[in-house]
Motif scaffolding. Sequence first.
Motif, PDB file in Angstrom:
ATOM      1  N   GLY A   1       0.816  -1.204   0.000  1.00  0.00           N
ATOM      2  CA  GLY A   1       0.000   0.000   0.000  1.00  0.00           C
ATOM      3  C   GLY A   1       0.846   1.248   0.000  1.00  0.00           C
ATOM      4  O   GLY A   1       2.033   1.218  -0.336  1.00  0.00           O
ATOM      5  N   VAL A   2       0.219   2.344   0.397  1.00  0.00           N
ATOM      6  CA  VAL A   2       0.900   3.631   0.497  1.00  0.00           C
ATOM      7  C   VAL A   2       0.589   4.242   1.856  1.00  0.00           C
ATOM      8  O   VAL A   2      -0.425   3.929   2.474  1.00  0.00           O
ATOM      9  N   THR A   3       1.481   5.126   2.288  1.00  0.00           N
ATOM     10  CA  THR A   3       1.276   5.846   3.535  1.00  0.00           C
ATOM     11  C   THR A   3       1.693   7.292   3.341  1.00  0.00           C
ATOM     12  O   THR A   3       2.654   7.582   2.638  1.00  0.00           O
ATOM     13  N   LEU A   4       0.963   8.191   3.928  1.00  0.00           N
ATOM     14  CA  LEU A   4       1.246   9.612   3.868  1.00  0.00           C
ATOM     15  C   LEU A   4       1.949   9.994   5.164  1.00  0.00           C
ATOM     16  O   LEU A   4       1.356   9.901   6.246  1.00  0.00           O
ATOM     17  N   PHE A   5       3.228  10.375   5.073  1.00  0.00           N
ATOM     18  CA  PHE A   5       4.078  10.730   6.219  1.00  0.00           C
ATOM     19  C   PHE A   5       4.238   9.592   7.232  1.00  0.00           C
ATOM     20  O   PHE A   5       4.649   9.822   8.355  1.00  0.00           O
TER      21      PHE A   5
ATOM     22  N   ILE B   1       1.863   8.296   8.644  1.00  0.00           N
ATOM     23  CA  ILE B   1       0.781   8.524   9.600  1.00  0.00           C
ATOM     24  C   ILE B   1      -0.544   7.963   9.105  1.00  0.00           C
ATOM     25  O   ILE B   1      -1.283   7.338   9.850  1.00  0.00           O
ATOM     26  N   LEU B   2      -0.863   8.158   7.846  1.00  0.00           N
ATOM     27  CA  LEU B   2      -2.137   7.707   7.282  1.00  0.00           C
ATOM     28  C   LEU B   2      -1.861   6.590   6.274  1.00  0.00           C
ATOM     29  O   LEU B   2      -1.250   6.835   5.234  1.00  0.00           O
TER      30      LEU B   2
ATOM     31  N   ASN C   1      -7.048  -2.327   4.654  1.00  0.00           N
ATOM     32  CA  ASN C   1      -6.806  -1.623   5.917  1.00  0.00           C
ATOM     33  C   ASN C   1      -6.706  -0.122   5.684  1.00  0.00           C
ATOM     34  O   ASN C   1      -6.066   0.319   4.728  1.00  0.00           O
ATOM     35  N   PHE C   2      -7.291   0.637   6.559  1.00  0.00           N
ATOM     36  CA  PHE C   2      -7.154   2.094   6.596  1.00  0.00           C
ATOM     37  C   PHE C   2      -6.802   2.442   8.031  1.00  0.00           C
ATOM     38  O   PHE C   2      -7.582   2.174   8.948  1.00  0.00           O
ATOM     39  N   THR C   3      -5.600   3.009   8.253  1.00  0.00           N
ATOM     40  CA  THR C   3      -5.107   3.210   9.612  1.00  0.00           C
ATOM     41  C   THR C   3      -4.551   4.609   9.797  1.00  0.00           C
ATOM     42  O   THR C   3      -3.868   5.144   8.926  1.00  0.00           O
ATOM     43  N   LEU C   4      -4.820   5.189  10.963  1.00  0.00           N
ATOM     44  CA  LEU C   4      -4.246   6.461  11.385  1.00  0.00           C
ATOM     45  C   LEU C   4      -3.278   6.167  12.510  1.00  0.00           C
ATOM     46  O   LEU C   4      -3.652   5.583  13.533  1.00  0.00           O
ATOM     47  N   ASN C   5      -2.002   6.546  12.322  1.00  0.00           N
ATOM     48  CA  ASN C   5      -0.952   6.332  13.318  1.00  0.00           C
ATOM     49  C   ASN C   5      -0.589   7.682  13.926  1.00  0.00           C
ATOM     50  O   ASN C   5      -0.075   8.556  13.234  1.00  0.00           O
ATOM     51  N   ILE C   6      -0.839   7.843  15.208  1.00  0.00           N
ATOM     52  CA  ILE C   6      -0.617   9.115  15.883  1.00  0.00           C
ATOM     53  C   ILE C   6       0.638   8.997  16.752  1.00  0.00           C
ATOM     54  O   ILE C   6       0.658   8.204  17.702  1.00  0.00           O
ATOM     55  N   PRO C   7       1.694   9.771  16.454  1.00  0.00           N
ATOM     56  CA  PRO C   7       2.908   9.725  17.276  1.00  0.00           C
ATOM     57  C   PRO C   7       2.616  10.194  18.704  1.00  0.00           C
ATOM     58  O   PRO C   7       1.924  11.192  18.897  1.00  0.00           O
ATOM     59  N   THR C   8       3.136   9.486  19.705  1.00  0.00           N
ATOM     60  CA  THR C   8       2.887   9.878  21.094  1.00  0.00           C
ATOM     61  C   THR C   8       3.542  11.213  21.429  1.00  0.00           C
ATOM     62  O   THR C   8       3.069  11.908  22.317  1.00  0.00           O
ATOM     63  N   VAL C   9       4.586  11.578  20.716  1.00  0.00           N
ATOM     64  CA  VAL C   9       5.220  12.887  20.921  1.00  0.00           C
ATOM     65  C   VAL C   9       4.224  14.006  20.609  1.00  0.00           C
ATOM     66  O   VAL C   9       4.139  14.994  21.320  1.00  0.00           O
ATOM     67  N   PHE C  10       3.440  13.821  19.565  1.00  0.00           N
ATOM     68  CA  PHE C  10       2.423  14.798  19.179  1.00  0.00           C
ATOM     69  C   PHE C  10       1.374  14.934  20.280  1.00  0.00           C
ATOM     70  O   PHE C  10       0.967  16.039  20.636  1.00  0.00           O
ATOM     71  N   ILE C  11       0.944  13.834  20.854  1.00  0.00           N
ATOM     72  CA  ILE C  11      -0.052  13.866  21.930  1.00  0.00           C
ATOM     73  C   ILE C  11       0.538  14.551  23.154  1.00  0.00           C
ATOM     74  O   ILE C  11      -0.117  15.388  23.793  1.00  0.00           O
TER      75      ILE C  11
END
Length: 163
Positions: free
Chosen positions: A115-119, A121-122, A148-158
């Motif tokens: 697949g592909v991922t944007l940054f 993250i997506l 699959n469609f997934t959003l990966n959120i870095p914990t540093v951002f949170i």
Amino acid sequence: MINARSAIAILSVFFLSTFAKAQLTVHKMISVGYTYQNQSFGEVGGKLLFLKNDDVIYRLGGSALMGSAHSQFAIMPKISADVLLNFEKNVDFNHSYYFLMGAEGTNKYFAPKVGVTLFGILDLTGGYAFPIGNSGINGKELKGVNVNFTLNIPTVFIHDMFK
């Protein structure tokens, strides 16, 4: 047919041998998403992102797939391993997208995916699932096309959001 232990052993040897060659930076991520595997599942979990440079990135993850099969709620554990690739040089918005290839496995199926991922993250991935043994979920066999469609959120951002 390949069983879960064999798949985990092969993926572990591959990724551990790669990590032994270089000093990698590790980043933690929380992941939420949607998986279609002959039925719809919500996904919640975490991932570790390993990188030395931003051309090749490795990710390992664990999550829970939650959904309903034949009007019964079911939860399956899922592990995944991905390699993100982008060798494009001299672009203004450096490395905004990556080609993704990897595999995921549950106690019911094993699925290679691309697949592909944007940054990083997506993610949008697709693959084909192979059932493990004669197992299904509440009488429904889990094999065939996997999306699959997934959003990966870095914990540093949170962490930075709540400062």
